[in-house]
Design an enzyme around this catalytic site. Structure first.
Site, PDB file in Angstrom:
ATOM      1  N   HIS A   5      24.363  32.983  36.920  1.00 44.22           N
ATOM      2  CA  HIS A   5      24.412  31.842  37.850  1.00 44.22           C
ATOM      3  C   HIS A   5      23.131  31.737  38.679  1.00 44.22           C
ATOM      4  CE1 HIS A   5      28.348  31.346  36.379  1.00 44.22           C
ATOM      5  NE2 HIS A   5      29.021  32.083  37.231  1.00 44.22           N
ATOM      6  N   HIS A  61      31.731  25.488  39.858  1.00 50.56           N
ATOM      7  CA  HIS A  61      32.574  26.669  39.659  1.00 50.56           C
ATOM      8  C   HIS A  61      33.927  26.573  40.375  1.00 50.56           C
ATOM      9  CE1 HIS A  61      33.363  30.690  38.377  1.00 50.56           C
ATOM     10  NE2 HIS A  61      32.102  30.933  38.042  1.00 50.56           N
ATOM     11  N   ASP A  74      36.890  34.433  29.125  1.00 49.57           N
ATOM     12  CA  ASP A  74      35.642  34.221  29.865  1.00 49.57           C
ATOM     13  C   ASP A  74      34.603  33.877  28.798  1.00 49.57           C
ATOM     14  OD1 ASP A  74      33.647  34.134  31.741  1.00 49.57           O
ATOM     15  OD2 ASP A  74      33.832  36.221  32.383  1.00 49.57           O
ATOM     16  N   TYR A 124      37.752  26.741  41.002  1.00 48.45           N
ATOM     17  CA  TYR A 124      38.919  27.438  40.451  1.00 48.45           C
ATOM     18  C   TYR A 124      40.129  26.554  40.724  1.00 48.45           C
ATOM     19  CZ  TYR A 124      36.304  31.884  40.330  1.00 48.45           C
ATOM     20  OH  TYR A 124      35.398  32.878  40.085  1.00 48.45           O
ATOM     21  N   GLU A 162      34.030  25.303  33.370  1.00 51.98           N
ATOM     22  CA  GLU A 162      32.649  25.096  33.827  1.00 51.98           C
ATOM     23  C   GLU A 162      31.845  24.434  32.717  1.00 51.98           C
ATOM     24  OE1 GLU A 162      31.258  29.111  35.178  1.00 51.98           O
ATOM     25  OE2 GLU A 162      33.363  29.587  34.945  1.00 51.98           O
ATOM     26  N   GLN A 171      32.665  26.829  29.912  1.00 47.92           N
ATOM     27  CA  GLN A 171      33.157  28.189  30.044  1.00 47.92           C
ATOM     28  C   GLN A 171      34.590  28.096  30.544  1.00 47.92           C
ATOM     29  OE1 GLN A 171      31.117  30.816  29.354  1.00 47.92           O
ATOM     30  NE2 GLN A 171      32.082  32.608  30.237  1.00 47.92           N
ATOM     31  N   ASN A 198      25.732  30.392  34.307  1.00 49.48           N
ATOM     32  CA  ASN A 198      26.078  31.433  33.336  1.00 49.48           C
ATOM     33  C   ASN A 198      24.942  32.437  33.141  1.00 49.48           C
ATOM     34  OD1 ASN A 198      27.593  32.818  31.233  1.00 49.48           O
ATOM     35  ND2 ASN A 198      28.792  30.945  31.083  1.00 49.48           N
ATOM     36  N   ARG A 199      25.005  33.179  32.032  1.00 50.26           N
ATOM     37  CA  ARG A 199      24.132  34.359  31.901  1.00 50.26           C
ATOM     38  C   ARG A 199      22.878  34.110  31.069  1.00 50.26           C
ATOM     39  NH1 ARG A 199      29.284  35.803  32.273  1.00 50.26           N
ATOM     40  NH2 ARG A 199      29.755  37.449  33.785  1.00 50.26           N
TER      41      ARG A 199
HETATM   42  C1  GLA Z   1      31.600  32.924  35.465  1.00 50.18           C
HETATM   43  C2  GLA Z   1      31.406  34.065  34.558  1.00 50.18           C
HETATM   44  C3  GLA Z   1      32.404  35.141  34.857  1.00 50.18           C
HETATM   45  C4  GLA Z   1      32.322  35.553  36.307  1.00 50.18           C
HETATM   46  C5  GLA Z   1      32.459  34.344  37.187  1.00 50.18           C
HETATM   47  C6  GLA Z   1      32.229  34.681  38.630  1.00 50.18           C
HETATM   48  O1  GLA Z   1      32.710  32.198  35.159  1.00 50.18           O
HETATM   49  O2  GLA Z   1      31.476  33.692  33.215  1.00 50.18           O
HETATM   50  O3  GLA Z   1      32.158  36.229  34.027  1.00 50.18           O
HETATM   51  O4  GLA Z   1      31.099  36.174  36.553  1.00 50.18           O
HETATM   52  O5  GLA Z   1      31.550  33.353  36.820  1.00 50.18           O
HETATM   53  O6  GLA Z   1      33.055  35.679  39.091  1.00 50.18           O
END
Ligand code: GLA
Length: 349
Positions: free
Chosen positions: A106, A177, A250, A179, A314, A287, A80-81
């Site tokens: 990430h 991560h 998100d 999906y 996540e 997340q 994450n950020r």
């Molecule tokens: C995470 C982030 C999203 C996006 C994805 C990758 O889930 O929270 O905002 O950046 O990764 O696309």
């Protein structure tokens, strides 16, 4: 049964990228590659006894390098950020690689999702993949060693067990991560997937940045309330600023304020295939990402992927928690060991 190994392709610097297959007696099958310790496929039998691949991905190694979505990858050392790609630890400020607005996402462009892991252990139902991340890689302090063990058991549970150590105090926020699309990876939109989330709180974000404000907000009475199951799509287009800021879901949802006991935090269900996914973790949050940034592209076996055709759960320490008072900090101390387990359980109804 021994773990099956096959060549998947070559890395950009010519190394072998291997695909490892875990399989249980029900025929459930998980494929993992050593590039990014990535979960490449999960085959599970649906209510009509047809095997479905319920995770998104690509057919070639090159596509994984080129893709921007982190399909199935281990994310580290910091998921994450991190706001403005900076943090301070023990009185020293560290500048990180910038790859998302002004932020670090990430871990940066050369995070663990782009590294080749080594197979360090294998046994009937599990493999362990290990990688070293050197001091100041992407800006993070310390020589960091991380391993993940993937276990597929007879209960159709896929367990992700992480361990990490470092020779200096550092940030350690490992996640995966994947999906999911419980209709099958080729089946399109996930908006009709029914979702239950245990979370009573989430962490609202700042406009356009997807960085938490630092508050804990109750989900009750908002579009973030999944404590009664609803489809992912029901409220996703609601006139709610928090959704508009990031183009859908998100957001980080709160499981517990600190890393603690293993908890069941999510259940997703696809009525067409009858496939149900339950998720568990000991981490403070997760997340929930509804695939809002996904672009039209070709996925596995010619599948056409589009915006919101996969969702992620996540597990993690909250985004930017290293800089945020009031959030449990993802600090790994030199000389101690980080350990955490996330479980994805598949059933059919
Ligand atoms: C995470 C982030 C999203 C996006 C994805 C990758 O889930 O929270 O905002 O950046 O990764 O696309």
């Amino acid at each position: 049964m021994a773990v099956r190994k096959e060549l998947f392709g070559k890395s950009r610097d010519g190394k072998e990228i291997m695909l490892y297959t875990l399989r249980n007696s029900m025929g459930t099958e998980v494929k993992i590659m050593n590039l990014g310790a990535t979960i490449v496929s999960v085959l599970f039998q649906d209510k009509n006894e047809c095997f479905r691949d319920v995770v998104l991905g690509y057919d070639t190694v090159e596509d994984y390098y080129n893709g921007g979505c982190y399909y199935g990858a281990l994310i580290g050392r910091s998921g994450n950020r991190i706001d403005k790609a900076k943090f301070s630890l023990n009185g020293k400020t560290y500048s990180l690689a910038v790859n998302d607005n002004e932020n670090n996402l990430h871990s940066g462009p050369n995070g663990l999702d782009k590294r080749i892991f080594e197979l360090t252990k294998e046994c009937d139902d599990r493999i362990t993949l290990t990688v070293q991340d050197k001091d100041l890689e992407q800006g993070y302090p310390g020589n960091f060693c991380c391993s993940v063990t993937y276990i597929l058991n007879e209960e159709n549970e896929l367990k992700l067990h992480y361990e990490a150590e470092c020779d200096q105090d550092t940030v350690c926020n490992l996640t995966n991560h994947t999906y999911f699309n419980l209709g099958g990876q080729e089946s399109g939109s996930i908006l009709n997937t029914q979702l239950w989330l245990a979370a009573k709180e989430y962490t609202p974000v700042i406009d356009g940045q997807a960085i938490p404000t630092g508050e804990y907000a109750p989900v009750a009475g908002t579009v973030f309330d999944f404590t009664q199951p609803k489809t992912i799509g029901r409220d996703i287009e609601a006139d709610e600023p928090q959704l508009k800021y990031v183009g859908g879901y998100d957001h980080n949802f709160v499981i517990q304020r600190e890393q603690g006991i293993d908890q069941r935090f999510a259940e997703a269900y696809n009525p067409e295939t009858g496939i149900c996914l339950e998720a568990f973790t000991d981490l403070p949050g997760f997340q929930f990402y509804s695939g809002n940034f996904m672009k039209d592209e070709k996925g596995k076996k010619g599948a056409q992927y589009t915006k919101r055709c996969g969702f992620c759960l996540e597990t993690q320490f909250y985004p930017n928690s290293i800089n945020q008072e009031g959030f449990a900090k993802p600090i790994l101390k030199a000389g101690s060991k980080f350990a955490s387990t996330t479980t994805y359980r598949f059933t059919v109804r």
